[in-house]
Design a protein around this motif. Structure first.
Motif, short mmCIF file in Angstrom:
data_model
loop_
_atom_site.label_atom_id
_atom_site.label_comp_id
_atom_site.label_asym_id
_atom_site.label_seq_id
_atom_site.Cartn_x
_atom_site.Cartn_y
_atom_site.Cartn_z
N MET A 168 4.56 0.74 2.80
CA MET A 168 4.07 1.10 3.96
C MET A 168 3.72 -0.13 4.84
SD MET A 168 3.77 4.39 4.25
CE MET A 168 2.80 4.31 5.86
N VAL A 169 4.31 -1.37 4.75
CA VAL A 169 4.66 -2.30 5.34
C VAL A 169 6.07 -2.41 6.11
CG1 VAL A 169 4.28 -4.87 5.47
CG2 VAL A 169 2.39 -3.50 4.55
N TRP A 170 6.35 -2.21 7.00
CA TRP A 170 7.60 -2.21 7.59
C TRP A 170 8.16 -3.32 8.30
CZ3 TRP A 170 10.86 2.71 8.20
CH2 TRP A 170 10.79 3.58 7.10
N HIS B 239 0.80 -1.18 -0.13
CA HIS B 239 0.08 -0.05 -0.05
C HIS B 239 1.02 1.30 0.08
CE1 HIS B 239 -3.80 -2.34 0.04
NE2 HIS B 239 -2.95 -2.99 0.92
N CYS B 240 1.89 1.25 -1.11
CA CYS B 240 3.03 1.99 -1.14
C CYS B 240 2.46 4.02 -1.27
CB CYS B 240 3.52 1.97 -2.26
SG CYS B 240 4.11 0.41 -2.53
N LEU B 241 3.13 4.56 -0.76
CA LEU B 241 2.89 6.19 -0.50
C LEU B 241 2.98 6.40 -2.18
CD1 LEU B 241 4.58 7.74 2.29
CD2 LEU B 241 2.22 6.98 2.12
N ASN B 242 3.96 5.85 -2.91
CA ASN B 242 4.20 6.27 -4.10
C ASN B 242 4.03 5.00 -5.27
OD1 ASN B 242 5.12 7.78 -6.62
ND2 ASN B 242 7.35 6.90 -6.09
N PRO B 243 2.75 4.33 -5.30
CA PRO B 243 2.31 3.28 -5.88
C PRO B 243 2.52 2.85 -7.39
CG PRO B 243 0.30 4.20 -5.32
CD PRO B 243 1.29 4.97 -4.80
N SER B 244 3.70 2.35 -7.89
CA SER B 244 4.01 2.06 -9.28
C SER B 244 2.82 1.16 -9.99
CB SER B 244 5.21 1.50 -9.26
OG SER B 244 5.57 0.33 -8.80
N ASP C 110 -7.42 6.89 3.61
CA ASP C 110 -6.44 6.00 4.41
C ASP C 110 -5.27 5.34 3.71
OD1 ASP C 110 -7.74 4.03 2.85
OD2 ASP C 110 -9.17 3.25 4.56
N GLY C 111 -5.33 5.81 2.41
CA GLY C 111 -4.17 5.23 1.62
C GLY C 111 -4.40 3.83 1.21
N ILE C 112 -5.66 3.27 1.42
CA ILE C 112 -5.56 1.87 0.99
C ILE C 112 -5.38 1.61 -0.73
CG2 ILE C 112 -6.79 -0.14 0.73
CD1 ILE C 112 -7.88 0.12 3.60
N VAL C 113 -4.66 0.85 -1.34
CA VAL C 113 -4.60 1.03 -2.59
C VAL C 113 -5.56 -0.18 -3.35
CG1 VAL C 113 -2.96 0.70 -4.88
CG2 VAL C 113 -2.21 1.97 -2.71
N LEU C 114 -6.48 0.19 -4.10
CA LEU C 114 -7.53 -0.78 -4.71
C LEU C 114 -7.50 -0.66 -6.28
CD1 LEU C 114 -10.27 0.18 -2.15
CD2 LEU C 114 -8.73 -1.73 -2.14
#
Ligand code: SF4
Ligand code: SF4
Length: 435
Positions: free
Chosen positions: A350-352, A184-189, A205-209
């Motif tokens: 965003m997963v560390w 769920h990247c901040l800069n999702p390629s 909430d930044g979830i990438v869908l």
């Protein structure tokens, strides 16, 4: 400063026992359907190993003539006009079903009706090599047989295992588990690569869908995601990916993988970040500085200026409050014990992960004490079982110094807590290492 909120996760790798409960419960919830049999939104890789899809970290192979630019878009690199034209009309190389491992169907009847057998049944090993060289078996969720053992290139020596050389090398083996979901990247390629604009990052909430109505099945997202965490549904002809269980988190329930995790190692939390600073951070020239650049994008929710900007941006007050209590913020920014996976991909994941300290073999063998005993603590750090360089190649683009600092802090924390629990005064050196 443009404040935005983002759901994020930290996983503590020392606590993962590789039980795959997270993978199975995620599969039951999300991909137990025709067309996505081969798909594991959550998979747990054995490290060292090939990963899933296999060798996904070999970025050059998968991208073909393409590369990711700083905005996370697929761009052409090198070659003449004709080569570029050809490449434009071909999707960069996609993983094939063999790279994902063949799907299988569990036959639950076998649990109760199977006849007695001499050996415990296991999934059929799939060898990548054949004949004399047959020594690597692998699947989406297991890769266990050689772990970190050096490759002898000689199966007989491996099997007999009697030579001193082999014994010595097996003492140096190491392995650990690496659970992976979409970052769920901040800069999702994946989003930047989609020609249809079907992949989007939720503003709240930044979830990438993936918008299933807009997806046209180009599969550029599969190529564009360096973590290979978008999958193609061959029944619907659309892309699918981890949704961070948004229907659950919207009603205050954790993701399925977090709730069912046997090791209780997944921490979910809200982060506030400066959206204006993301691209500059992703463009940081030196790869070794990328993880620190990303850390600086995260904003301190206790800072009144940040809270005021958050309010102006329409972020609810209780969300800011949640960000203050966020274990993710504490682990990444306050205690500085979590690191991002492959920051060099520049997608701002965003997963560390808290890297594994693992058992410290030399100390255990020589003294019978482990790394948590204060007498052994600092010697123990010099004798870590998992090479720091290996962890650095996963979490800091190869820079060992920050990984070393995290491991020292983790060992010091354990030792400190042991002293506290035993009613001893904590060693001063240890207390200062905890910080
Ligand atoms: Fe997209 Fe891949 Fe990042 Fe997930 S990990 S947001 S699929 S680029
Ligand atoms: Fe690891 Fe938890 Fe998944 Fe088990 S459920 S494999 S402990 S992450």
């Amino acid at each position: 400063m443009r404040v935005m909120a983002q759901l994020a996760m930290v996983m503590n790798l020392d606590k993962c026992i590789g039980c795959h409960t997270c993978s199975v419960t995620c599969k039951q919830a999300w991909t137990n359907r025709t067309g996505v049999e081969y798909v594991w939104f959550n998979n747990v890789e054995t490290r060292p190993g090939q990963g899933y899809p296999r060798r996904y970290e070999d970025q050059e192979t998968w991208r073909g003539g393409w590369t990711l630019n700083r905005r996370g878009r697929l761009a052409l690199k090198g070659g003449g006009r004709f080569k570029k034209l050809l490449t434009i009309f071909s999707n960069p190389k996609l993983p094939a079903i063999d790279d994902y491992y063949e799907p299988w169907t569990y036959d639950y009847e076998q649990l109760t009706n199977a006849p007695l057998q001499e050996h415990t049944p296991v999934a059929r090993p799939k060898s990548l090599l054949s004949g004399k060289d047959m020594k690597i078996s692998w699947s989406a969720n297991w890769d266990d047989d050689l772990a970190g053992a050096p490759d002898h290139g000689d199966k007989d020596v491996l099997l007999k295992g009697i030579a001193d050389k082999v014994r010595f090398e097996f003492e140096q083996t190491f392995m650990f588990y690496l659970p992976r979901i979409c970052e769920h990247c901040l800069n999702p390629s994946c989003a930047a690569s989609c020609p249809s604009g079907a992949i989007y990052k939720r503003e709240e909430d930044g979830i990438v869908l993936v918008d299933q109505d807009r997806c046209r099945g180009w599969r550029m997202c599969v190529s564009g995601c360096p973590y290979k965490k978008v999958y193609f549904n061959h029944r619907t002809g659309k892309a699918e990916k981890c949704t961070f269980c948004f229907p659950r988190v919207e009603v205050g329930i954790p993701t399925v993988c977090s709730e069912t995790c046997v090791g209780r190692l997944r921490y979910i939390g809200l982060m506030l970040y400066d959206a204006d600073a993301v691209l500059a951070a992703a463009s940081t020239a030196n790869e070794h500085d990328l993880y620190e650049a990303q850390r600086r994008v995260f904003l301190d929710p206790n800072d009144p200026a940040v809270a005021a900007e958050a309010e102006r941006a329409g972020i609810p007050r209780d969300w800011v409050e949640a960000a203050r209590r966020s274990p993710v913020y504490a682990l990444i920014n306050t205690y500085k014990v979590a690191l991002p996976l492959h920051p060099e991909y520049r997608t701002m994941p965003m997963v560390w992960y808290i890297p594994p300290l693992s058992p410290v073999v030399d100390v255990v063998r020589d003294t019978g004490h482990d790394a948590e005993d204060r007498g052994n603590l600092f010697a123990a750090i010099e004798a870590l079982r998992i090479p720091v360089d290996y962890l650095a190649q996963l979490f800091t683009a190869g820079d060992p110094a920050p990984v070393d600092a995290v491991l020292r802090r983790l060992a010091a924390m354990r030792s400190y807590m042991r002293d506290v629990n035993l009613g001893r005064d904590p060693d001063e050196r240890i207390a200062s290492a905890v910080g």
